[in-house]
Design a protein around this motif. Structure first.
Motif, PDB file in Angstrom:
ATOM      1  N   ASN A  79       0.833  -1.205   0.000  1.00 53.66           N
ATOM      2  CA  ASN A  79       0.000   0.000   0.000  1.00 53.66           C
ATOM      3  C   ASN A  79       0.864   1.251   0.000  1.00 53.66           C
ATOM      4  O   ASN A  79       1.077   1.871   1.033  1.00 53.66           O
ATOM      5  N   LEU A  80       1.369   1.617  -1.156  1.00 51.31           N
ATOM      6  CA  LEU A  80       2.156   2.836  -1.316  1.00 51.31           C
ATOM      7  C   LEU A  80       1.529   3.670  -2.422  1.00 51.31           C
ATOM      8  O   LEU A  80       1.102   3.140  -3.446  1.00 51.31           O
ATOM      9  N   SER A  81       1.510   4.969  -2.215  1.00 48.03           N
ATOM     10  CA  SER A  81       0.997   5.866  -3.250  1.00 48.03           C
ATOM     11  C   SER A  81       2.073   6.072  -4.321  1.00 48.03           C
ATOM     12  O   SER A  81       3.240   5.724  -4.127  1.00 48.03           O
ATOM     13  N   PHE A  82       1.671   6.660  -5.429  1.00 43.09           N
ATOM     14  CA  PHE A  82       2.616   6.980  -6.493  1.00 43.09           C
ATOM     15  C   PHE A  82       3.746   7.842  -5.938  1.00 43.09           C
ATOM     16  O   PHE A  82       4.915   7.600  -6.217  1.00 43.09           O
ATOM     17  N   GLU A  83       3.383   8.847  -5.126  1.00 45.84           N
ATOM     18  CA  GLU A  83       4.384   9.761  -4.561  1.00 45.84           C
ATOM     19  C   GLU A  83       5.373   9.024  -3.658  1.00 45.84           C
ATOM     20  O   GLU A  83       6.571   9.290  -3.695  1.00 45.84           O
ATOM     21  N   GLU A  84       4.868   8.098  -2.852  1.00 42.26           N
ATOM     22  CA  GLU A  84       5.754   7.340  -1.963  1.00 42.26           C
ATOM     23  C   GLU A  84       6.706   6.467  -2.768  1.00 42.26           C
ATOM     24  O   GLU A  84       7.898   6.382  -2.457  1.00 42.26           O
ATOM     25  N   MET A  85       6.190   5.824  -3.811  1.00 42.47           N
ATOM     26  CA  MET A  85       7.054   4.994  -4.652  1.00 42.47           C
ATOM     27  C   MET A  85       8.082   5.861  -5.376  1.00 42.47           C
ATOM     28  O   MET A  85       9.247   5.473  -5.513  1.00 42.47           O
ATOM     29  N   TRP A  86       7.663   7.043  -5.831  1.00 44.41           N
ATOM     30  CA  TRP A  86       8.586   7.964  -6.489  1.00 44.41           C
ATOM     31  C   TRP A  86       9.721   8.337  -5.540  1.00 44.41           C
ATOM     32  O   TRP A  86      10.890   8.346  -5.914  1.00 44.41           O
ATOM     33  N   GLU A  87       9.385   8.637  -4.270  1.00 47.03           N
ATOM     34  CA  GLU A  87      10.403   8.973  -3.275  1.00 47.03           C
ATOM     35  C   GLU A  87      11.390   7.820  -3.085  1.00 47.03           C
ATOM     36  O   GLU A  87      12.586   8.052  -2.906  1.00 47.03           O
ATOM     37  N   LYS A  88      10.894   6.580  -3.121  1.00 47.02           N
ATOM     38  CA  LYS A  88      11.757   5.415  -2.921  1.00 47.02           C
ATOM     39  C   LYS A  88      12.733   5.251  -4.079  1.00 47.02           C
ATOM     40  O   LYS A  88      13.882   4.876  -3.864  1.00 47.02           O
TER      41      LYS A  88
END
Length: 138
Positions: free
Chosen positions: A5-14
Motif C-alpha cells: 500500500n504505497l501511493s505513487f508519490e511514496e514509490m517515487w520517493e523510494k
C-alpha cells in the motif's frame, strides 16, 4: 505476494532515494525507454511523467518493458529477498497497528529470532527500526 500500500508519490520517493529495501516489491517502468528497474537502480532517474509502477514482474514484462541491464530486476540477488520483501510489505500495510516482533514472525511463518537476524543481515536494521521509519514517513 500481496500488493504493498504505497501511493505513487511514496514509490517515487523510494526510487529517488534508491531504497533497496523495496526491491522486488514494485518495479519502475519508463514509458519512453520501455525499460523497467528496481527501486534501488542507480541509473539516471526518468522524468516523473514518464514513470509507471508495477507490482508484478510478469505484468511489467507483458506490458512490453524489458529488464534494465544495470540493476537486473528479473534476478534475485539474495536467497532471503522474498522473506525481506514479505516483511516490508507486512510492515507497510500494518504500520498503524501495535506490532511486536512475534506478530511479524507469526505472519511470515518463522521464528522471531531468525526473522530479526535475517532482516538485519539483509537491510542493516531491525524490523522495529524499519517500522519506526515507515511511521515517520507516513
Amino acid at each position: 505476494m500481496a500488493n504493498i500500500n504505497l501511493s505513487f508519490e511514496e514509490m517515487w520517493e523510494k526510487i529517488i532515494a534508491c531504497d533497496r529495501k523495496y526491491d522486488g516489491l514494485f518495479f519502475t517502468a519508463v514509458k519512453t525507454t520501455r525499460i523497467y528497474c528496481r527501486p534501488s537502480c542507480r541509473s539516471k532517474k526518468p522524468k516523473k511523467i514518464n514513470v509507471e509502477f508495477y507490482f508484478d514482474l510478469d505484468k511489467v514484462e507483458k506490458a512490453g518493458f524489458r529488464a534494465c541491464k544495470r540493476c537486473q530486476p528479473h534476478t534475485d540477488l539474495s536467497p532471503y529477498i522474498r522473506l525481506v520483501q514479505n516483511v516490508v510489505t507486512f510492515l507497510v500495510n500494518h504500520y498503524k497497528e501495535k506490532l511486536v516482533l512475534q506478530d511479524i514472525a507469526d505472519h511470515i511463518g518463522i521464528s522471531s529470532f531468525y526473522l530479526d537476524r535475517i532482516f538485519k543481515q539483509e537491510t542493516a536494521e531491525t524490523p522495529r527500526t524499519y517500522l519506526e521509519k515507515i511511521r515517520v514517513d507516513k
